[in-house]
Design a protein around this motif. Structure first.
Motif, short mmCIF file in Angstrom:
data_model
loop_
_atom_site.label_atom_id
_atom_site.label_comp_id
_atom_site.label_asym_id
_atom_site.label_seq_id
_atom_site.Cartn_x
_atom_site.Cartn_y
_atom_site.Cartn_z
N UNK A 83 0.84 -1.38 -0.19
CA UNK A 83 0.00 -0.11 0.09
C UNK A 83 1.05 1.31 -0.20
N UNK A 84 0.32 2.33 -0.63
CA UNK A 84 1.31 3.37 -1.01
C UNK A 84 0.39 4.56 -0.36
N UNK A 85 1.19 5.63 0.47
CA UNK A 85 0.56 6.64 1.29
C UNK A 85 1.38 7.67 1.34
N UNK A 86 1.07 8.86 1.57
CA UNK A 86 1.55 10.09 2.02
C UNK A 86 1.64 10.31 3.40
N UNK A 87 2.63 10.95 4.07
CA UNK A 87 2.77 10.99 5.48
C UNK A 87 1.85 12.22 6.19
N UNK A 88 0.67 12.18 5.61
CA UNK A 88 -0.34 13.10 6.29
C UNK A 88 -0.73 12.18 7.53
N UNK A 89 -0.77 12.72 8.68
CA UNK A 89 -1.52 11.95 9.77
C UNK A 89 -2.84 11.32 9.52
N UNK A 90 -3.52 11.89 8.59
CA UNK A 90 -4.90 11.39 8.41
C UNK A 90 -4.97 10.06 7.55
N UNK A 91 -3.81 10.20 6.51
CA UNK A 91 -3.63 9.00 5.87
C UNK A 91 -2.68 8.02 6.34
N UNK A 92 -1.88 8.23 7.52
CA UNK A 92 -1.02 7.28 8.18
C UNK A 92 -2.12 6.58 8.95
N UNK A 93 -3.01 7.31 9.40
CA UNK A 93 -4.19 6.60 10.31
C UNK A 93 -4.92 5.45 9.52
N UNK A 94 -5.48 6.11 8.21
CA UNK A 94 -6.27 5.34 7.34
C UNK A 94 -5.51 4.18 6.74
N UNK A 95 -4.17 4.36 6.34
CA UNK A 95 -3.56 3.21 5.75
C UNK A 95 -3.20 2.18 6.72
N UNK A 96 -2.76 2.62 7.87
CA UNK A 96 -2.44 1.58 9.05
C UNK A 96 -3.86 0.79 9.41
N UNK A 97 -5.11 1.26 9.36
CA UNK A 97 -6.01 0.70 9.71
C UNK A 97 -6.57 -0.35 8.63
N UNK A 98 -6.32 -0.07 7.48
CA UNK A 98 -6.61 -1.08 6.36
C UNK A 98 -5.50 -2.12 6.36
N UNK A 99 -4.18 -1.67 6.64
CA UNK A 99 -3.17 -2.75 6.81
C UNK A 99 -3.56 -3.90 7.65
N UNK A 100 -4.13 -3.38 9.17
CA UNK A 100 -4.49 -4.10 10.21
C UNK A 100 -5.43 -5.12 9.82
N UNK A 101 -6.56 -4.87 9.05
CA UNK A 101 -7.74 -5.77 8.52
C UNK A 101 -6.93 -6.54 7.42
N UNK A 102 -5.99 -6.09 6.51
CA UNK A 102 -5.67 -7.08 5.58
C UNK A 102 -4.87 -8.10 6.23
N UNK A 103 -4.15 -7.78 7.24
CA UNK A 103 -3.45 -8.72 8.13
C UNK A 103 -4.49 -9.71 8.74
N UNK A 104 -5.43 -9.39 9.17
CA UNK A 104 -6.28 -10.31 9.83
C UNK A 104 -6.90 -11.35 9.18
N UNK A 105 -6.97 -10.99 7.76
CA UNK A 105 -7.33 -11.88 6.67
C UNK A 105 -6.21 -12.86 5.89
N UNK A 106 -4.76 -12.53 6.44
CA UNK A 106 -3.88 -13.33 5.94
C UNK A 106 -3.02 -12.70 5.07
N UNK A 107 -2.89 -11.46 4.70
CA UNK A 107 -2.07 -10.75 3.77
C UNK A 107 -0.67 -10.37 4.58
N UNK A 108 0.47 -10.19 3.80
CA UNK A 108 1.54 -9.61 4.43
C UNK A 108 1.63 -8.34 3.69
N UNK A 109 1.38 -7.17 4.55
CA UNK A 109 1.34 -5.93 4.19
C UNK A 109 2.53 -4.88 4.18
N UNK A 110 3.20 -4.31 3.22
CA UNK A 110 4.17 -3.62 3.18
C UNK A 110 3.43 -2.16 3.03
#
Length: 324
Positions: free
Chosen positions: A224-251
């Motif tokens: 997943x690509x993102x910009x280092x705005x606090x809003x996008x850091x928050x959203x990208x990490x939430x999506x990362x967490x959910x993807x990992x919960x279903x078995x993905x290895x997220x970078x």
């Protein structure tokens, strides 16, 4: 992947770096020592004084600001809109000071601690609107546009290559309040991974909607690509967490906006949940949109503009104009 090396270098370096007439006839006028003529004279004098005060205030605001607008990353759409605002509002004497989101909020915090004037480029969602008493300046010319929507976008071919990731990303959506909870936790010192994990655990009903029809995978890599705005850091990490919960290895890869979109277009990343449209990132969609799949909005009500501390006695971008 020279674009990624350059983008990451710029992203990291920039990250480190707002307003009685008595009706009783003649007896009341005499009692108060006023007559129609003297009242008109007083009113004229008052109007003149108010105009003088307004002129002086306008001049002083620009001077006290040192003709500077504190900005963020030079590639951000709000920066381009701010340059347009300078031209549209006759603020040619002003300079936009580029920095990073972190440097801008630090400058804002320092100014507020000392009750000094400052005007910054701003956007919602952002924790600064919760932590600080600040306000958007009115934009009567509409330079900054209407509220924006944050979109999810993926590379071409993701639906075929990773249908479960595609489905989850397509179904991801939340609100300003949802995002604000994560952002505030991070601002108060919680590591972003922990803040994301806590939010996901406490919002199972909503998260289950994102995962509807998604099958678990076994360690499939996704970036997943993102910009280092606090809003996008928050959203990208939430999506990362959910993807990992279903078995993905997220970078997660942090990039400047132009590299984030060009990278996705070139297949150097798989997806992003950080596209602000139609204004902030519109220029990159014009450039790379034909090579990217837009899955639609994941958050509504985002906005950009210029903001000042509430103690500043100005309400509009027009109030920044120095008096002639």
């Amino acid at each position: 992947m020279n674009w990624k090396k350059v983008g990451m270098t710029l992203g990291l370096s920039l990250t480190l770096v707002a307003a009685g007439c008595g009706g009783g006839g003649d007896s009341q006028e005499e009692a108060s020592g006023t007559t129609p003529s003297s009242s008109e004279s007083s009113s004229s004098s008052s109007t003149s004084e108010e105009a003088s005060t307004t002129e002086q205030t306008s001049t002083n605001v620009a001077e006290e600001l040192d003709y500077t607008i504190t900005g963020i990353d030079p590639g951000a759409g709000v920066m381009a809109s701010t340059q347009t605002a300078i031209e549209e509002y006759g603020l040619e004497d002003f300079e936009i000071q580029s920095s990073s989101g972190a440097a801008m909020t630090k400058a804002l915090e320092t100014a507020i601690e000392n009750e000094e004037p400052i005007v910054v480029t701003a956007w919602q969602p952002h924790w600064k609107f919760t932590k600080f008493d600040i306000k958007y300046l009115e934009d009567p010319k509409g330079v900054f546009g209407e509220d924006e929507t944050i979109h999810t976008m993926v590379r071409k071919g993701l639906e075929e290559d990773m249908p479960n990731a595609y489905t989850l990303l397509d179904q991801f959506n939340w609100t300003l309040d949802d995002m604000g909870e994560v952002m505030l936790a991070v601002e108060e010192g919680t590591p972003v991974e922990e803040a994301a994990r806590t939010w996901v655990d406490e919002n199972e009903e909503l998260v289950s909607e994102w995962k509807e029809g998604v099958e678990e995978v076994d360690g499939k890599d996704i970036e997943l690509l993102y910009v280092t705005w606090v809003s996008e850091v928050a959203s990208t990490n939430v999506v990362k967490t959910v993807l990992e919960d279903v078995g993905f290895n997220v970078t997660l890869t942090s990039l400047q906006p132009q590299f984030m979109f060009s990278g996705l277009a070139e297949g150097e990343g798989d997806g992003l949940v950080a596209a602000w449209l139609p204004v902030t990132h519109g220029q990159y969609i014009d450039q790379f949109g034909d090579e990217i799949v837009d899955l639609g909005g994941n958050l509504e009500g985002a906005s950009i503009g210029l903001a000042v501390p509430s103690y500043m006695d100005i309400d509009s971008i027009e109030d920044l104009m120095p008096a002639e």
